[in-house]
Design a protein around this motif. Sequence first.
Motif, mmCIF file in Angstrom:
data_model
loop_
_atom_site.group_PDB
_atom_site.id
_atom_site.type_symbol
_atom_site.label_atom_id
_atom_site.label_comp_id
_atom_site.label_asym_id
_atom_site.label_seq_id
_atom_site.Cartn_x
_atom_site.Cartn_y
_atom_site.Cartn_z
ATOM 1 N N GLU A 68 -46.973 103.918 -4.625
ATOM 2 C CA GLU A 68 -47.488 105.128 -3.694
ATOM 3 C C GLU A 68 -46.590 106.459 -3.940
ATOM 4 O OE1 GLU A 68 -49.756 105.389 -1.484
ATOM 5 O OE2 GLU A 68 -50.504 103.593 -1.504
ATOM 6 N N TYR A 69 -45.349 106.489 -4.447
ATOM 7 C CA TYR A 69 -44.598 107.630 -4.760
ATOM 8 C C TYR A 69 -45.132 108.362 -5.982
ATOM 9 C CZ TYR A 69 -41.722 105.747 -8.598
ATOM 10 O OH TYR A 69 -41.351 105.383 -9.946
ATOM 11 N N MET A 70 -45.586 107.416 -6.846
ATOM 12 C CA MET A 70 -46.634 107.987 -8.161
ATOM 13 C C MET A 70 -47.805 108.591 -7.645
ATOM 14 S SD MET A 70 -45.866 105.210 -11.216
ATOM 15 C CE MET A 70 -44.373 104.906 -11.617
ATOM 16 N N ARG A 71 -48.524 107.964 -6.615
ATOM 17 C CA ARG A 71 -49.511 108.796 -6.280
ATOM 18 C C ARG A 71 -49.455 110.150 -5.623
ATOM 19 N NH1 ARG A 71 -52.679 103.594 -3.218
ATOM 20 N NH2 ARG A 71 -52.651 102.276 -4.976
ATOM 21 N N TRP A 72 -48.052 110.067 -4.886
ATOM 22 C CA TRP A 72 -47.892 111.203 -4.149
ATOM 23 C C TRP A 72 -47.431 112.260 -5.243
ATOM 24 C CZ3 TRP A 72 -43.890 108.491 -0.757
ATOM 25 C CH2 TRP A 72 -44.237 107.651 0.220
ATOM 26 N N LEU A 251 -54.648 118.831 -0.287
ATOM 27 C CA LEU A 251 -53.300 117.944 -0.552
ATOM 28 C C LEU A 251 -52.788 117.030 0.611
ATOM 29 C CD1 LEU A 251 -50.934 117.091 -2.339
ATOM 30 C CD2 LEU A 251 -49.677 119.302 -1.971
ATOM 31 N N PRO A 252 -52.625 117.618 1.896
ATOM 32 C CA PRO A 252 -52.329 116.883 2.887
ATOM 33 C C PRO A 252 -53.341 115.701 3.262
ATOM 34 C CG PRO A 252 -51.954 119.302 3.659
ATOM 35 C CD PRO A 252 -52.776 118.989 2.182
ATOM 36 N N ARG A 253 -54.515 116.099 3.164
ATOM 37 C CA ARG A 253 -55.709 114.981 3.471
ATOM 38 C C ARG A 253 -55.549 113.833 2.370
ATOM 39 N NH1 ARG A 253 -59.177 119.471 4.132
ATOM 40 N NH2 ARG A 253 -59.941 119.265 1.916
ATOM 41 N N ARG A 254 -55.176 114.226 1.074
ATOM 42 C CA ARG A 254 -55.108 113.295 -0.036
ATOM 43 C C ARG A 254 -53.850 112.490 0.212
ATOM 44 N NH1 ARG A 254 -55.037 114.511 -6.623
ATOM 45 N NH2 ARG A 254 -54.529 112.318 -7.344
ATOM 46 N N LEU A 255 -52.815 112.910 0.747
ATOM 47 C CA LEU A 255 -51.656 112.310 1.150
ATOM 48 C C LEU A 255 -51.664 111.074 2.239
ATOM 49 C CD1 LEU A 255 -48.653 115.206 0.598
ATOM 50 C CD2 LEU A 255 -49.323 113.277 -1.101
ATOM 51 N N LEU A 256 -52.587 111.650 3.074
ATOM 52 C CA LEU A 256 -52.870 110.761 4.323
ATOM 53 C C LEU A 256 -53.751 109.583 3.906
ATOM 54 C CD1 LEU A 256 -53.053 113.470 7.118
ATOM 55 C CD2 LEU A 256 -51.241 111.858 6.807
ATOM 56 N N GLY A 257 -54.354 109.628 2.676
ATOM 57 C CA GLY A 257 -55.318 108.957 2.330
ATOM 58 C C GLY A 257 -55.175 107.349 1.960
ATOM 59 N N GLY A 258 -53.980 107.462 1.448
ATOM 60 C CA GLY A 258 -53.490 106.101 0.665
ATOM 61 C C GLY A 258 -53.150 105.072 1.395
ATOM 62 N N ALA A 259 -52.766 103.778 1.090
ATOM 63 C CA ALA A 259 -52.115 102.688 1.967
ATOM 64 C C ALA A 259 -51.102 102.918 2.650
ATOM 65 C CB ALA A 259 -52.009 101.447 0.793
#
Length: 291
Positions: A68-72, A251-259
Motif C-alpha cells: 500500500e505505501y508504494m501505491r501512496w 489524489l485524495p480520492r485515489r488514496l481512499l480507494g485502496g485496500a
Amino acid sequence: MGRKRPGRAAPDQPSSDSAGPVPGRHEIDTGTCELLPDQFSSSGWLLKINGVHSSHIDLEDPRELDFEYMRWIAALVESRFDPETKLRALHLGGGACSMARYFAAVYPNARQVVVELDGRLAELVRGWFDLPRAPLMRLRVGEAREVTESLSEDSRDLLIRDVFAGDKTPLPLTTAEFLGHAKRVLGPGGLYVVNCGDAPDLRTARREAATIAAAFRHTAIIADPAMLKGRRYGNIIIAGADVPFAEDPGLPRRLLGGAVPAQLWDDAKVRGFARGSQVLRDAEAGLPAAG
C-alpha cells in the motif's frame, strides 16, 4: 526496504541475461533473502530480506503494486508529474526495484537510478526480474548517502528514500545534513519522498517531519488513519518540495480507494504534527560536523 550493513562497493550493476525467478533462500552480502511465489497470483513474487517482507513484483504487470505505501507514493508522484515528463528519479533502497519498474511503465521517458547496498542482491534481482535496461534504469551498488553526496547539482526531479535496517531507517539518511545533499541534487520543483516506519508513539515520524519541514517550504504526509492516530506500527509517507503541492482533487480520492484507505495531510497539518519535535542532526548519528 533496504538494509544497512557493510556491502561491496561497485559501479553500476551491468545488465545480464535474465535467468528468471529462482524460488528459495539465497545468500546475499547482508545475510539471506528468500524469493517466494505469490499464492494469489501466478505472475507475482515476494522478496523477503533477512525474514522481513521487502518487495513484491508482478512479472506480467509492472503497474501492479502490492504494498500500500508504494501505491501512496505512486499516487503522489503522478499528481505532480505528467506522464510525458522526462522524469529523472533516484531511488535510495533497491530491493526488487518495484517502484522503478512501475515508474518505467508510467513515465516511458524516465531515467532512473536505483541504489542498493547489497551487491549480491542486486545481481540476483537483475537476473530474476524483467528490469528496464540502462539508460532507462541503472542499478547502482553503493551506500545511499555516499551515492547521494556524489551526484551533481540539479540532476534529479524525484528522490525516494526507502532504506531500512530492520524496522528503522539508518540515522545518517534522516538528518538535516543529509537533506542538504538531497536538496542540492534535486532540481527546481523537485520532490523528496521518504517511507518512514514508526511505532505507535510516532516519535520518529514527528522528528522526520520536523526535519523535512525545516528543509522544504512545502510538505505533505500520507498514511492510514490508524497509523496517524498512533494505534499500530506501520508506514508514513512524508514528502517535501520547494514549490506547492498541486491541489489535485483526484489524489485524495485515489488514496481512499485502496485496500487500506489513506489520508493526505497538507503543509499546515504536517507542521502541526511536527511542532515541538527536534530536527535530526548528524551528531546523533555519530557523524562528524561538516568542515
